[in-house]
Design a protein around this motif. Sequence first.
Motif, PDB file in Angstrom:
ATOM      1  N   UNK A 163       0.861  -1.170   0.000  1.00 47.13           N
ATOM      2  CA  UNK A 163       0.000   0.000   0.000  1.00 47.13           C
ATOM      3  C   UNK A 163       0.902   1.226   0.000  1.00 47.13           C
ATOM      4  N   UNK A 164       0.614   2.161  -0.864  1.00 46.98           N
ATOM      5  CA  UNK A 164       1.409   3.373  -0.965  1.00 46.98           C
ATOM      6  C   UNK A 164       0.528   4.543  -0.553  1.00 46.98           C
ATOM      7  N   UNK A 165       0.999   5.288   0.442  1.00 48.18           N
ATOM      8  CA  UNK A 165       0.230   6.438   0.902  1.00 48.18           C
ATOM      9  C   UNK A 165       1.189   7.522   1.385  1.00 48.18           C
ATOM     10  N   UNK A 166       0.709   8.728   1.416  1.00 44.40           N
ATOM     11  CA  UNK A 166       1.550   9.862   1.806  1.00 44.40           C
ATOM     12  C   UNK A 166       1.949   9.772   3.278  1.00 44.40           C
ATOM     13  N   UNK A 218      -5.705   2.649   6.297  1.00 44.99           N
ATOM     14  CA  UNK A 218      -4.516   1.917   5.854  1.00 44.99           C
ATOM     15  C   UNK A 218      -4.077   0.917   6.927  1.00 44.99           C
ATOM     16  N   UNK A 219      -4.058   1.341   8.173  1.00 44.39           N
ATOM     17  CA  UNK A 219      -3.648   0.465   9.270  1.00 44.39           C
ATOM     18  C   UNK A 219      -4.607  -0.716   9.428  1.00 44.39           C
ATOM     19  N   UNK A 266       3.608  -1.186   3.881  1.00 48.03           N
ATOM     20  CA  UNK A 266       3.040   0.140   3.668  1.00 48.03           C
ATOM     21  C   UNK A 266       4.213   1.061   3.346  1.00 48.03           C
ATOM     22  N   UNK A 267       4.132   1.740   2.226  1.00 50.30           N
ATOM     23  CA  UNK A 267       5.213   2.607   1.769  1.00 50.30           C
ATOM     24  C   UNK A 267       4.759   4.050   1.914  1.00 50.30           C
ATOM     25  N   UNK A 268       5.479   4.811   2.743  1.00 50.14           N
ATOM     26  CA  UNK A 268       5.116   6.194   3.031  1.00 50.14           C
ATOM     27  C   UNK A 268       6.359   7.077   2.942  1.00 50.14           C
ATOM     28  N   UNK A 269       6.172   8.357   3.188  1.00 44.08           N
ATOM     29  CA  UNK A 269       7.289   9.295   3.206  1.00 44.08           C
ATOM     30  C   UNK A 269       8.080   9.170   4.502  1.00 44.08           C
ATOM     31  N   UNK A 270       9.338   9.597   4.472  1.00 48.18           N
ATOM     32  CA  UNK A 270      10.235   9.403   5.613  1.00 48.18           C
ATOM     33  C   UNK A 270      10.173  10.499   6.669  1.00 48.18           C
ATOM     34  N   UNK A 271       9.370  11.514   6.457  1.00 55.66           N
ATOM     35  CA  UNK A 271       9.276  12.625   7.407  1.00 55.66           C
ATOM     36  C   UNK A 271       7.823  12.885   7.754  1.00 55.66           C
ATOM     37  N   UNK A 326      10.740   9.652  10.435  1.00 59.20           N
ATOM     38  CA  UNK A 326       9.923   8.510  10.827  1.00 59.20           C
ATOM     39  C   UNK A 326      10.724   7.232  10.601  1.00 59.20           C
ATOM     40  N   UNK A 327      10.671   6.298  11.531  1.00 63.12           N
ATOM     41  CA  UNK A 327      11.486   5.086  11.417  1.00 63.12           C
ATOM     42  C   UNK A 327      10.861   4.045  10.493  1.00 63.12           C
ATOM     43  N   UNK A 328      11.725   3.248   9.865  1.00 58.53           N
ATOM     44  CA  UNK A 328      11.227   2.033   9.222  1.00 58.53           C
ATOM     45  C   UNK A 328      10.954   1.079  10.366  1.00 58.53           C
ATOM     46  N   UNK A 329       9.837   0.413  10.323  1.00 55.88           N
ATOM     47  CA  UNK A 329       9.448  -0.422  11.451  1.00 55.88           C
ATOM     48  C   UNK A 329       8.516  -1.530  10.988  1.00 55.88           C
ATOM     49  N   UNK A 330       8.259  -2.443  11.896  1.00 56.29           N
ATOM     50  CA  UNK A 330       7.248  -3.461  11.672  1.00 56.29           C
ATOM     51  C   UNK A 330       6.282  -3.403  12.837  1.00 56.29           C
ATOM     52  N   UNK A 331       4.994  -3.379  12.518  1.00 51.37           N
ATOM     53  CA  UNK A 331       3.969  -3.262  13.552  1.00 51.37           C
ATOM     54  C   UNK A 331       2.805  -4.168  13.170  1.00 51.37           C
ATOM     55  N   UNK A 332       2.431  -5.056  14.061  1.00 48.11           N
ATOM     56  CA  UNK A 332       1.315  -5.979  13.840  1.00 48.11           C
ATOM     57  C   UNK A 332       1.468  -6.775  12.542  1.00 48.11           C
ATOM     58  N   UNK A 333       2.696  -7.162  12.224  1.00 45.58           N
ATOM     59  CA  UNK A 333       2.947  -7.954  11.035  1.00 45.58           C
ATOM     60  C   UNK A 333       3.014  -7.166   9.742  1.00 45.58           C
ATOM     61  N   UNK A 334       2.965  -5.841   9.842  1.00 37.19           N
ATOM     62  CA  UNK A 334       3.005  -4.964   8.670  1.00 37.19           C
ATOM     63  C   UNK A 334       4.325  -4.206   8.676  1.00 37.19           C
ATOM     64  N   UNK A 335       5.051  -4.255   7.560  1.00 37.45           N
ATOM     65  CA  UNK A 335       6.326  -3.545   7.455  1.00 37.45           C
ATOM     66  C   UNK A 335       6.079  -2.155   6.877  1.00 37.45           C
TER      67      UNK A 335
END
Length: 78
Positions: free
Chosen positions: A5-8, A21-22, A37-42, A50-59
């Motif tokens: 999923x790509x979102x701002x 999205x979540x 989920x691919x988002x912006x880094x700020x 914003x950190x790259x992370x994994x949450x509830x099985x979603x990267x």
Amino acid sequence: MRVAQVCRIGWPHTGGMEAVVSGLSGALAARGHHVEVITLDRAVTDGSPLPEAERDGVRFRRLRKVGPRRYPFALGLS
């Protein structure tokens, strides 16, 4: 299945779009799909990183952004 999923903006922000999205990502991951989920880094509000992370099985992958604060765009996916 692999799902991207790509979102701002996304987690850790909270709001309507982030909730959709979540929720969708979490439901797909719970069914055994590989979800990114691919988002912006700020952060949009204050520009904090914003950190790259994994949450509830979603990267969550972050892309570097350029351009104005209101309408930024991502430089690319590696």
